[in-house]
Scaffold this motif. Sequence first.
Motif, short mmCIF file in Angstrom:
data_model
loop_
_atom_site.label_atom_id
_atom_site.label_comp_id
_atom_site.label_asym_id
_atom_site.label_seq_id
_atom_site.Cartn_x
_atom_site.Cartn_y
_atom_site.Cartn_z
N GLU A 19 -4.18 -4.83 4.24
CA GLU A 19 -2.86 -4.72 4.88
C GLU A 19 -2.98 -4.49 6.38
N ALA A 73 -10.90 -7.79 0.41
CA ALA A 73 -9.68 -7.67 1.23
C ALA A 73 -9.26 -9.01 1.79
N ARG A 97 -7.43 -2.37 -0.32
CA ARG A 97 -6.04 -2.79 -0.11
C ARG A 97 -5.53 -2.33 1.25
N LEU A 118 -6.90 -11.08 -0.47
CA LEU A 118 -5.53 -10.63 -0.76
C LEU A 118 -4.53 -11.30 0.16
N ASP A 176 -10.88 0.69 -4.31
CA ASP A 176 -9.77 -0.26 -4.45
C ASP A 176 -8.66 0.06 -3.44
N SER A 177 -8.33 1.34 -3.30
CA SER A 177 -7.30 1.73 -2.33
C SER A 177 -7.74 1.41 -0.91
N VAL A 181 0.86 -1.18 0.00
CA VAL A 181 0.00 0.00 0.00
C VAL A 181 0.89 1.23 0.00
#
Length: 195
Positions: free
Chosen positions: A151, A192, A147, A195, A143-144, A40
């Motif tokens: 994380e 999420a 992610r 990922l 999307d950000s 990120v």
Amino acid sequence: MTRREFLRRCALVGIGAAVSPFFPSVAEASWYIPSALPGVAVRQTHLSFGALENRFVTDCIVVHHIGMANNDDVSAETLHQWHLNNGWSGIGYHFVVHKNGIIERGRPLDAVGAHCWHHNATSIGINLVGNFEQAEPTTVQLDSAMRLIAELSHRYKLKPGAGTVFGHRDFNSTLCPGKNLYAKLSGLCASASRL
């Protein structure tokens, strides 16, 4: 927090305590050592804060929106100034996610936030810029945010979903994060978790 990071922070606190009588800003500076979130990109803001407390438990992520009537995109620095004007130590959110997908650092990651009454001491605050009672978050913004949630969940050993990722309205009497973003939280968490 990993054992290595814990030991590093203990060493920094010890060094800060030892030299703080000679260099008062050194102990304060230990709050501003960036904590990397692999995968990120976070734009560092280097904001100056008042007194902050360390957050020792992280059991959830709280999602917010700005909620301004004109749906403007505002910077972490602007939010920081607004919150300073409220008499706070600075921006209450840990991250600000812009419409173009850029993520800005807000409050230091391991500091207690000022974003969700009665839950600041155990949560991370993410603010997506916009008024999502009226507008829709952008695809790159979502999307950000997804992610970032992935994380943060990995870092704090949380499973993204119900019980770990909340809208502000889940805890306090507010429309935040707006109906259009709130409706997307379960989808963000599902993505999420992959990922």
